[in-house]
Write a protein that holds these residues in place. Sequence first.
Motif, PDB file in Angstrom:
ATOM      1  N   ASN A  57      -3.695   8.393  -1.850  1.00  0.00           N
ATOM      2  CA  ASN A  57      -3.172   7.083  -2.232  1.00  0.00           C
ATOM      3  C   ASN A  57      -2.241   6.634  -1.117  1.00  0.00           C
ATOM      4  O   ASN A  57      -1.219   7.279  -0.872  1.00  0.00           O
ATOM      5  CB  ASN A  57      -2.434   7.195  -3.560  1.00  0.00           C
ATOM      6  CG  ASN A  57      -2.270   5.871  -4.241  1.00  0.00           C
ATOM      7  OD1 ASN A  57      -2.307   4.820  -3.615  1.00  0.00           O
ATOM      8  ND2 ASN A  57      -2.072   5.908  -5.548  1.00  0.00           N
ATOM      9  N   VAL A  58      -2.618   5.570  -0.423  1.00  0.00           N
ATOM     10  CA  VAL A  58      -1.804   5.095   0.693  1.00  0.00           C
ATOM     11  C   VAL A  58      -1.308   3.687   0.411  1.00  0.00           C
ATOM     12  O   VAL A  58      -1.996   2.898  -0.230  1.00  0.00           O
ATOM     13  CB  VAL A  58      -2.580   5.147   2.029  1.00  0.00           C
ATOM     14  CG1 VAL A  58      -2.945   6.574   2.386  1.00  0.00           C
ATOM     15  CG2 VAL A  58      -3.813   4.280   1.995  1.00  0.00           C
ATOM     16  N   PRO A  59      -0.101   3.380   0.878  1.00  0.00           N
ATOM     17  CA  PRO A  59       0.452   2.051   0.609  1.00  0.00           C
ATOM     18  C   PRO A  59      -0.283   0.957   1.385  1.00  0.00           C
ATOM     19  O   PRO A  59      -0.942   1.208   2.397  1.00  0.00           O
ATOM     20  CB  PRO A  59       1.905   2.164   1.071  1.00  0.00           C
ATOM     21  CG  PRO A  59       1.940   3.307   2.002  1.00  0.00           C
ATOM     22  CD  PRO A  59       0.829   4.225   1.611  1.00  0.00           C
ATOM     23  N   LEU A  60      -0.152  -0.234   0.897  1.00  0.00           N
ATOM     24  CA  LEU A  60      -0.804  -1.397   1.485  1.00  0.00           C
ATOM     25  C   LEU A  60      -0.387  -1.608   2.944  1.00  0.00           C
ATOM     26  O   LEU A  60      -1.184  -2.044   3.767  1.00  0.00           O
ATOM     27  CB  LEU A  60      -0.477  -2.643   0.651  1.00  0.00           C
ATOM     28  CG  LEU A  60      -1.264  -3.896   0.923  1.00  0.00           C
ATOM     29  CD1 LEU A  60      -2.749  -3.665   0.716  1.00  0.00           C
ATOM     30  CD2 LEU A  60      -0.795  -5.016   0.016  1.00  0.00           C
ATOM     31  N   ASP A  61       0.848  -1.247   3.267  1.00  0.00           N
ATOM     32  CA  ASP A  61       1.349  -1.481   4.618  1.00  0.00           C
ATOM     33  C   ASP A  61       1.201  -0.272   5.538  1.00  0.00           C
ATOM     34  O   ASP A  61       1.833  -0.192   6.582  1.00  0.00           O
ATOM     35  CB  ASP A  61       2.806  -1.935   4.576  1.00  0.00           C
ATOM     36  CG  ASP A  61       3.729  -0.892   3.967  1.00  0.00           C
ATOM     37  OD1 ASP A  61       3.234   0.128   3.427  1.00  0.00           O
ATOM     38  OD2 ASP A  61       4.955  -1.102   4.018  1.00  0.00           O
ATOM     39  N   VAL A  62       0.341   0.676   5.186  1.00  0.00           N
ATOM     40  CA  VAL A  62       0.149   1.864   6.011  1.00  0.00           C
ATOM     41  C   VAL A  62      -0.385   1.456   7.392  1.00  0.00           C
ATOM     42  O   VAL A  62      -1.205   0.547   7.509  1.00  0.00           O
ATOM     43  CB  VAL A  62      -0.798   2.889   5.338  1.00  0.00           C
ATOM     44  CG1 VAL A  62      -2.219   2.362   5.267  1.00  0.00           C
ATOM     45  CG2 VAL A  62      -0.763   4.209   6.074  1.00  0.00           C
TER      46      VAL A  62
END
Length: 122
Positions: A57-62
């Motif tokens: 699960n990676v953040p939108l701003d990765v």
Amino acid sequence: YVRLMNATFALVAPGHQPASYRLAEVMERGCIPVFFGYEGALLPYADLVDWSSMALNVPLDVDFESVLLPLLEDLRRDRARVRAMQQAVLGAWRNWFNSTDSYSSSHRAIVETLRRRFAFQT
């Protein structure tokens, strides 16, 4: 779609909900889902599926180049962990996301979730 058949990881981008057909297609192929931009979202069948054992699960701003791609390359080198994650993905797909049978897995998942939450006996 053809590339998905040979992929180890598959990006699952936000749609109207996490439980879209995209996720089922990714899981059916045994790809490790990489949830992109779902931080804080309740993933499908969270009571039944241990997402932390089979997905990222990676953040939108990765930052894709400096963070995500190196993370995936490092993980890909750990063949035993990747294989375990893929097996968990396929198991979850068979148990809860496969809709090719007459009484779909989705129905079973809903019934099982209610049974667990309300301690119904079968």
